[in-house]
Design a protein around this motif. Structure first.
Motif, PDB file in Angstrom:
ATOM      1  N   PHE A 154       0.829  -1.212   0.000  1.00 21.97           N
ATOM      2  CA  PHE A 154       0.000   0.000   0.000  1.00 21.97           C
ATOM      3  C   PHE A 154       0.865   1.264   0.000  1.00 21.97           C
ATOM      4  CE2 PHE A 154      -2.363   3.441   1.819  1.00 21.97           C
ATOM      5  CZ  PHE A 154      -3.709   3.197   1.633  1.00 21.97           C
ATOM      6  N   LYS A 187      -7.681  10.243 -16.240  1.00 23.56           N
ATOM      7  CA  LYS A 187      -8.036  11.616 -15.895  1.00 23.56           C
ATOM      8  C   LYS A 187      -9.380  11.913 -16.520  1.00 23.56           C
ATOM      9  CE  LYS A 187      -4.540  15.124 -15.338  1.00 23.56           C
ATOM     10  NZ  LYS A 187      -3.441  15.817 -15.977  1.00 23.56           N
ATOM     11  N   ASN A 189     -12.912  14.485 -15.351  1.00 15.12           N
ATOM     12  CA  ASN A 189     -13.727  15.144 -14.340  1.00 15.12           C
ATOM     13  C   ASN A 189     -14.992  15.660 -14.998  1.00 15.12           C
ATOM     14  OD1 ASN A 189     -12.419  15.327 -11.560  1.00 15.12           O
ATOM     15  ND2 ASN A 189     -10.709  15.722 -12.943  1.00 15.12           N
ATOM     16  N   GLN A 196     -16.620   5.296  -7.270  1.00 11.77           N
ATOM     17  CA  GLN A 196     -16.124   5.305  -5.894  1.00 11.77           C
ATOM     18  C   GLN A 196     -17.118   4.697  -4.905  1.00 11.77           C
ATOM     19  OE1 GLN A 196     -13.082   6.136  -5.405  1.00 11.77           O
ATOM     20  NE2 GLN A 196     -12.559   7.341  -7.225  1.00 11.77           N
ATOM     21  N   ASP A 389       1.311   2.759   6.416  1.00  7.38           N
ATOM     22  CA  ASP A 389       0.028   3.408   6.141  1.00  7.38           C
ATOM     23  C   ASP A 389      -0.926   3.347   7.327  1.00  7.38           C
ATOM     24  OD1 ASP A 389      -1.404   0.730   5.524  1.00  7.38           O
ATOM     25  OD2 ASP A 389       0.247   0.737   4.112  1.00  7.38           O
TER      26      ASP A 389
ATOM     27  N   ASN B 148     -10.904  19.003  -8.482  1.00  8.76           N
ATOM     28  CA  ASN B 148     -10.002  17.842  -8.571  1.00  8.76           C
ATOM     29  C   ASN B 148      -8.841  18.116  -9.531  1.00  8.76           C
ATOM     30  OD1 ASN B 148      -8.894  15.320  -8.124  1.00  8.76           O
ATOM     31  ND2 ASN B 148     -10.118  14.332  -9.714  1.00  8.76           N
ATOM     32  N   GLY B 150      -5.357  18.311 -11.375  1.00 12.20           N
ATOM     33  CA  GLY B 150      -4.380  17.264 -11.688  1.00 12.20           C
ATOM     34  C   GLY B 150      -2.979  17.838 -11.734  1.00 12.20           C
ATOM     35  N   PHE B 154       1.144  14.577 -12.151  1.00 10.86           N
ATOM     36  CA  PHE B 154       0.117  13.542 -11.973  1.00 10.86           C
ATOM     37  C   PHE B 154       0.711  12.148 -12.111  1.00 10.86           C
ATOM     38  CE2 PHE B 154      -3.143  10.642 -13.284  1.00 10.86           C
ATOM     39  CZ  PHE B 154      -4.357  11.108 -12.846  1.00 10.86           C
ATOM     40  N   ILE B 155       1.592  11.956 -13.088  1.00 11.52           N
ATOM     41  CA  ILE B 155       2.124  10.622 -13.369  1.00 11.52           C
ATOM     42  C   ILE B 155       2.833  10.041 -12.148  1.00 11.52           C
ATOM     43  CG2 ILE B 155       4.363  11.409 -14.308  1.00 11.52           C
ATOM     44  CD1 ILE B 155       4.058   9.170 -16.427  1.00 11.52           C
ATOM     45  N   ARG B 156       3.370  10.919 -11.316  1.00 13.00           N
ATOM     46  CA  ARG B 156       4.069  10.444 -10.115  1.00 13.00           C
ATOM     47  C   ARG B 156       3.167  10.459  -8.884  1.00 13.00           C
ATOM     48  NH1 ARG B 156       5.522   8.631  -6.196  1.00 13.00           N
ATOM     49  NH2 ARG B 156       7.116   9.312  -4.754  1.00 13.00           N
ATOM     50  N   ARG B 161      -7.748  14.138  -5.755  1.00 15.56           N
ATOM     51  CA  ARG B 161      -8.523  13.026  -5.191  1.00 15.56           C
ATOM     52  C   ARG B 161      -7.603  12.039  -4.479  1.00 15.56           C
ATOM     53  NH1 ARG B 161     -13.446  11.450  -6.370  1.00 15.56           N
ATOM     54  NH2 ARG B 161     -13.522  12.579  -8.342  1.00 15.56           N
ATOM     55  N   ARG B 162      -6.523  11.647  -5.156  1.00 16.34           N
ATOM     56  CA  ARG B 162      -5.657  10.647  -4.549  1.00 16.34           C
ATOM     57  C   ARG B 162      -5.001  11.168  -3.278  1.00 16.34           C
ATOM     58  NH1 ARG B 162      -0.112   8.246  -6.998  1.00 16.34           N
ATOM     59  NH2 ARG B 162      -1.378   7.567  -8.761  1.00 16.34           N
ATOM     60  N   ARG B 186      -5.133   6.941   6.413  1.00 22.30           N
ATOM     61  CA  ARG B 186      -4.815   6.541   5.053  1.00 22.30           C
ATOM     62  C   ARG B 186      -5.599   5.316   4.637  1.00 22.30           C
ATOM     63  NH1 ARG B 186      -0.539   9.131   3.242  1.00 22.30           N
ATOM     64  NH2 ARG B 186       0.068  10.699   4.736  1.00 22.30           N
ATOM     65  N   GLN B 196     -15.500  11.320  -1.590  1.00 16.61           N
ATOM     66  CA  GLN B 196     -15.284  11.235  -3.036  1.00 16.61           C
ATOM     67  C   GLN B 196     -16.321  12.041  -3.821  1.00 16.61           C
ATOM     68  OE1 GLN B 196     -12.613   9.848  -4.100  1.00 16.61           O
ATOM     69  NE2 GLN B 196     -11.982   8.548  -2.386  1.00 16.61           N
ATOM     70  N   GLY B 200     -14.141  17.213  -7.069  1.00 15.55           N
ATOM     71  CA  GLY B 200     -14.363  17.302  -8.516  1.00 15.55           C
ATOM     72  C   GLY B 200     -15.796  17.555  -8.930  1.00 15.55           C
TER      73      GLY B 200
END
Lengths: 474, 474
Positions: A154, A187, A189, A196, A389, B148, B150, B154-156, B161-162, B186, B196, B200
């Motif tokens: 995680f 991605k 929105n 979710q 976590d 929301n 980005g 974002f790729i990392r 949201r995350r 977490r 959630q 967004g």
């Protein structure tokens, strides 16, 4: 609630075929769960396509038969077995396995809910990819989504929720409506992210039929070590030191109590003891770092990287570290993954799955080492946890000969004592990743804000108004 | 809908104080948005605490005054400004800034919605942490959650949201109910993950008052390069090669069209041109790798790591790479972040924000290079994009002198043409991260499943039954 008769069985057999409907003794394996929960099904339906699933659900709704969706039934909170009434229909997802399409460019997979995690990974590995949820059991992906599985990596990859891009769900309404939520996009929105609501809610709002999941590059280089902290107080500072040095290479930081290690080694003979000529320490931490690329000439080897990192940490922090044991990854992980089996064999098991802010984990564990034996002297704490976590598998092994343990609602009394402290004093969670099921229903009822129960009721009413799944979230 | 009178203003002033209520010309800055959308507010409310926010909402609901929540108003889809009627109350979050508490152990921050991203990061950096959403603007965190966001990493690190652990929201009901959704944990699976629904969705189900966000260790070592691909077809294979070698060190893979680079360089004089004595290439990719720890003696320097990695890629893949330019991170990012400003100055801007499966991005861009000029010859495509996650800022710069562009609903015709292809032919998204606002309302209406509109209506009814926010999601 209707009663099932031969006419109904005949009707549903015509929809799903002979393989799609089980009755009588053929239902037995679907009636008992992984942790000794046993019920009785009216019948078991095994749809083989999404439209058969929709037809099966519609049939049950129109005939007022409550539905229990079931995946691999590996859950531990009694969330996927029927009750003893014999009036509920189990709908198994195990034959929903027509589609498993990997999009390597998108690093994603579109698949039906009936595939096992191990199958998904075997297929993904052909593209150098994997679904990064790591756990001891081998569930179906449908069940993983319904429970929002977390697991041992995680800290690096997140939970099922983070790795789910899209879902197709079937509502328990008259039509068995099939609704698509999200897609292969990383991605987007465009209003509510509806998927979710179906992740981690045990199927009570809709049954997961298909999904699109994120895949990650398979780690090519992995190094692991066992850290023995000087005390429980040293664990959190060690997490901080390791996390800051390893960065995103850190793929596990798993705490194990000495009792949990002892239980695993005692009951799983194939395991190698990493603590030669020693007593088990009070606590040990499995640290893993990993790289997703092949080793290059120009770069330091990952084992060396881990050793250098740990030496540097040790040098500057004598007061934190007692010992560092470097061992082969597979042996250390075999030990870690054998804990569940070990504690199950060690006595009567009360398995709690709780979570905290990271800073509170060790505070809670220290406190329990005195508070719990005071109330339940027959209990041995064999906990392990995803310290990175804040998750703790707070396993309690009860002496089978204890008179105390034979008292009424013994497990309930333990859960109440622990959960009250977790939730009320630490603001923690009484379900980190196992979810609600029947075992945690009373605590959901106790600890959930009435506003949120009201929202759940409205959601239930607008998705799946008919009885579906085990917990009552409203 | 009521009309506002002096009595009402007096009442609300007693609740919020003089600083909490603006009328007349004092409302001007709250009435116009970042992309030329202008409206007229009944008044502007500026609550300074969560209970004042609740009181302000309750006041508006009881007086039938529709509410427009507003953060820093940096959005580009007209989602946070009042309409021209003069009947809507703007509720600004800018004074909600009493609490900003960092929990370094938990790598999280609990803060009110009215802090700027830059403030959050300045405070977090004192602990070696940051909120890993990177973008050119400097919004309030409340607005970042409502849209929301980005961004370029974002790729990392994923999107808002995350990185959101918990929210406190205020419903637009008679009481202005304050509801807590999630917390600092977490890991927690105790029913629906309600937060959630408020991420967004532009505030239409509730106003974000407080949040708990994940923080990440600040990168200590960063290396960047510009890759010039041989053709558009080479971009995706390059992404795959880079991603597999860099693993989680890869923190950006940003595509930029030559037109976008030219627009930035032409309009932002402080920028350094990374392409000396050359025409701009058709396309370039900004690659960034980063490490969150200080450089150690034993380890290869990150610049060297990047160069070795890129040489190895180049050696084996002559057909993919035209050139590699290594440059200082701050210069390359300054260029990348200047594109928005550059294209805005280059002509009349139609800014579309779309997303695809990763494999479809370059296919779509290639197609648009022929299809779009055929229908709209006065348009110059100045797109850039987060190729690593399938997002494209499809910026269209329109010649201001074009007669065609003066026609009725010109922007709408462009949006329709592009969105129809994106959604219907590629299964893509017409809003990757900008969200709906007024600009995308018609396309939300067109492209959204009626089942989901029905669910949105039910959710609206059970959270905030009164008029709140801009888009109509039901």
């Amino acid at each position: 609630m209707g009663t099932t008769n031969k006419d109904q069985i005949e009707q549903i057999r015509q929809l799903l075929g002979n393989d799609g409907v089980l009755t009588g003794n053929d239902c037995l394996t679907y009636e008992s769960g992984a942790r000794f929960d046993v019920g009785k099904a009216a019948f078991v339906l095994r749809p083989a396509t999404v439209s058969e699933l929709s037809a099966a659900v519609s049939f049950c709704v129109r005939n007022s038969i409550p539905i229990i969706p079931q995946s691999a039934n590996t859950g531990v909170v009694a969330g996927s077995t029927p009750d003893p009434s014999g009036t509920q229909a189990v709908i198994s997802l195990e034959r929903l396995r027509n589609r498993l399409e990997i999009d390597a460019e998108n690093r994603s997979v579109h698949l039906d809910a009936g595939y096992r995690l191990s199958e998904l990974n075997a297929r993904s590995e052909q593209h150098g990819l994997f679904f990064p949820i790591d756990l001891g059991a081998d569930p179906l992906v449908g069940g993983m989504i319904a429970t929002n599985t977390g697991g041992a990596r995680f800290i690096r990859y997140g939970d099922v929720r983070r790795n789910t891009l899209g879902l197709t769900v079937v509502f328990a309404d008259e039509k068995g409506s099939v609704v698509k939520l999200g897609s292969s996009l990383r991605k987007s929105n465009v209003g509510v992210d509806w998927k979710q609501l179906f992740i981690g809610t045990c199927g009570v709002f809709g049954i997961v039929a298909e999904c699109v999941l994120n895949l990650e590059p398979v780690p090519q280089q992995v190094a692991t070590a066992l850290l023995v902290p000087k005390s429980l107080d040293a664990v959190l500072p060690l997490l901080d030191l390791v996390e800051r040095r390893a960065g995103p290479s850190l793929s596990a930081f798993e705490g194990m109590s000495g009792n949990a290690i002892a239980a695993a080694l005692a009951h799983v003979p194939r395991l190698k003891n990493p603590f030669p000529q020693r007593e088990y320490p009070e606590y040990a931490i499995l640290v893993e770092i990993s790289r997703s690329w092949e080793a290059q000439q120009s770069e330091i080897l990952i084992d060396e990287q881990l050793q250098t990192m740990l030496s540097e940490i040790w040098d500057g922090n004598d007061e934190l570290l007692e010992d560092v044991l470097v061992g082969p990854s597979d042996e250390l992980w075999a030990l870690r993954h054998a804990i569940s089996e070990g504690v199950k064999a060690a006595g009567k098991l009360v398995a709690l799955d709780i979570a905290f802010k990271r800073g509170d984990v060790m505070r809670f564990l220290k406190r329990m080492r005195t508070d719990l034996p005071a109330a339940f002297p027959e209990v041995r704490i064999c906990e392990f946890g995803h310290i990175g976590d804040g998750g703790v598998h707070f396993n309690l092994v009860v002496d089978r000969d204890s008179a105390n343990a034979a008292g009424p609602d013994y497990e309930g009394r333990i859960r109440s004592l622990v959960y009250n402290i977790v939730v009320n004093e630490y603001g923690g969670s009484f379900s980190a990743e196992h979810n609600i099921g029947r075992k945690n229903q009373a605590y959901y009822d106790r600890f959930t804000d009435e506003n949120l129960k009201r929202l759940s009721a409205a959601l239930k009413n607008s998705t799946s108004p008919s009885p579906l799944g085990v917990p009552v979230l409203w």
